[in-house]
Enzyme design. Sequence first.
Site, PDB file in Angstrom:
ATOM      1  N   TYR A 194       0.825  -1.209   0.000  1.00  0.00           N
ATOM      2  CA  TYR A 194       0.000   0.000   0.000  1.00  0.00           C
ATOM      3  C   TYR A 194       0.864   1.265   0.000  1.00  0.00           C
ATOM      4  O   TYR A 194       0.653   2.180   0.802  1.00  0.00           O
ATOM      5  CB  TYR A 194      -0.957  -0.003   1.205  1.00  0.00           C
ATOM      6  CG  TYR A 194      -2.061  -1.007   1.027  1.00  0.00           C
ATOM      7  CD1 TYR A 194      -3.143  -0.734   0.199  1.00  0.00           C
ATOM      8  CD2 TYR A 194      -2.009  -2.238   1.659  1.00  0.00           C
ATOM      9  CE1 TYR A 194      -4.148  -1.665   0.012  1.00  0.00           C
ATOM     10  CE2 TYR A 194      -3.012  -3.180   1.472  1.00  0.00           C
ATOM     11  CZ  TYR A 194      -4.081  -2.878   0.643  1.00  0.00           C
ATOM     12  OH  TYR A 194      -5.079  -3.807   0.445  1.00  0.00           O
TER      13      TYR A 194
ATOM     14  N   TYR B 274     -13.903  -4.739   3.766  1.00  0.00           N
ATOM     15  CA  TYR B 274     -12.584  -5.108   3.253  1.00  0.00           C
ATOM     16  C   TYR B 274     -12.251  -6.474   3.822  1.00  0.00           C
ATOM     17  O   TYR B 274     -12.336  -6.699   5.032  1.00  0.00           O
ATOM     18  CB  TYR B 274     -11.526  -4.092   3.690  1.00  0.00           C
ATOM     19  CG  TYR B 274     -10.113  -4.530   3.365  1.00  0.00           C
ATOM     20  CD1 TYR B 274      -9.551  -4.263   2.126  1.00  0.00           C
ATOM     21  CD2 TYR B 274      -9.356  -5.234   4.299  1.00  0.00           C
ATOM     22  CE1 TYR B 274      -8.268  -4.681   1.816  1.00  0.00           C
ATOM     23  CE2 TYR B 274      -8.077  -5.663   4.007  1.00  0.00           C
ATOM     24  CZ  TYR B 274      -7.538  -5.382   2.773  1.00  0.00           C
ATOM     25  OH  TYR B 274      -6.264  -5.814   2.480  1.00  0.00           O
TER      26      TYR B 274
ATOM     27  N   ASP C  79     -15.966 -12.456   9.034  1.00  0.00           N
ATOM     28  CA  ASP C  79     -14.555 -12.115   8.911  1.00  0.00           C
ATOM     29  C   ASP C  79     -14.134 -11.441  10.219  1.00  0.00           C
ATOM     30  O   ASP C  79     -14.313 -10.244  10.403  1.00  0.00           O
ATOM     31  CB  ASP C  79     -14.345 -11.185   7.715  1.00  0.00           C
ATOM     32  CG  ASP C  79     -12.904 -10.732   7.560  1.00  0.00           C
ATOM     33  OD1 ASP C  79     -12.080 -11.035   8.445  1.00  0.00           O
ATOM     34  OD2 ASP C  79     -12.606 -10.058   6.561  1.00  0.00           O
TER      35      ASP C  79
ATOM     36  N   LYS D  39      -4.503 -11.959  12.278  1.00  0.00           N
ATOM     37  CA  LYS D  39      -3.976 -10.794  12.991  1.00  0.00           C
ATOM     38  C   LYS D  39      -3.605 -11.103  14.432  1.00  0.00           C
ATOM     39  O   LYS D  39      -2.492 -11.523  14.712  1.00  0.00           O
ATOM     40  CB  LYS D  39      -4.946  -9.623  12.886  1.00  0.00           C
ATOM     41  CG  LYS D  39      -4.982  -9.001  11.476  1.00  0.00           C
ATOM     42  CD  LYS D  39      -5.649  -7.671  11.468  1.00  0.00           C
ATOM     43  CE  LYS D  39      -5.736  -7.068  10.065  1.00  0.00           C
ATOM     44  NZ  LYS D  39      -4.449  -6.641   9.518  1.00  0.00           N
TER      45      LYS D  39
END
Length: 449
Positions: free
Chosen positions: A28, A155, A259, A288
């Site tokens: 990114y 996302y 998610d 994560k």
Amino acid sequence: MNEHSNLQGSQSAEEIIALDKRHVWHPYTQHGVEVEPPVIARAKGASLFDADGREILDMISSWWTCTHGHAHPKINAALARQADTLEHIMFAGFTHAPAVNLAKALSDLLPDDLNRVFFTDDGSTAVETAIKVAYKSWVNRGQTRRTLVAFDGGYHGDTLGAMSVGRSSQMFGAFKDLMCDVRVVPYPATFEGDDAVEEREAGALSALEALLADHKQDIAALIIEPMMQGAAGLRMCRPSFLKRMVAMARAANVLVIFDEVATGFGRTGKLFAMEHADVTPDIVCLSKGLTGGYMALAATVVRDRLFDIFLGHDFDRALPHGHSFTGNPLACAVALASLGLFEEEQTMARITQINARHRTVLDVLAARPDVMRPRTLGSALAFDFGNDTQYQSDASLKLRAWYLANGLNIRPIGSTVYLMPPYCITDDELARAYATMIEGMDRLASGSL
């Protein structure tokens, strides 16, 4: 080879930056305009330290991964012990204690019959696995369902399927012609003092109801980030909406995927965000915080009855999917150590304390004319400023640079400033972060950034 392996630890920051410029492609990042990044030499607790020894408070937990703090001694010890025993083995045709014990631990923590764990590497691959499981489960039942339902602003990662269900996140316009069939419905984001949330929820549910009525024979699954959309700017919804949405999908015989890559492991004030609404999806995606921010690991966990659809005597019914580092023993051992710390260090109580501190600063933020939609959930605090929602708006880049120069890792998303610190953060560190965050907003408002 030895020359290269001996470089680490002896290089100056300037040498590292020069090599970075020559060889590294960062995520990114527009390298045509990006400034030189700081070289991080070490980390401890809630703090990062650059090559000059300057402290930077990691107020976004290194992209929401760090839970108990950097360089936690008990996680370090678990990693070292496992490295002395077994560093990796292919997971097709073999098994090992760290993966088996982690799968059991996750199953014990998750509700109902979410008992079957497929290990992958990161959030994107966890979602990709979930999509493939959902799709092929219908194939195994003799049906072809090609459509997925996602929510505006969602996302879910950067692999092709994950991009498809995150197509409205502004990230993936260049790849739209490669994507699978996804229908997007509104997301009723809410905030402190929101008087119109019920109207937005009704509109979102009405749109979902119409979509399910018209296309339910074509829909393989619905996917949502429960309670909080991450990359959209920490947009939050109410538990009652989540509960009604799941009930509608169930009534239409549509699979539900949660998610929880960003929301899992305490971020929302519950160990898993689904607990806020007391609902259980058919599939949940985790990553994560799974390893406390140490290593790449993800898990796609499915209900027993969904797993059973893949059983048979022919490989055609199996899931033809896997990764080289599936179930890596080092990552699994670290994840087990991280999970153990939740009870040992009373982590959920710490998160409650962080949220209480966040709520004290919400009133300060809400009183500012340049702050909109202040909100908090668990360890997350967020607010909006201005109307430029582009991922790297000019104002967000200026704020990010100023915060970094003043000792904070805060990375605004478009017009959203947010904090999501490691759970070990102290009251003094939070106070310092709040004061610096507000000073940055003062400077932005005065045009002095």
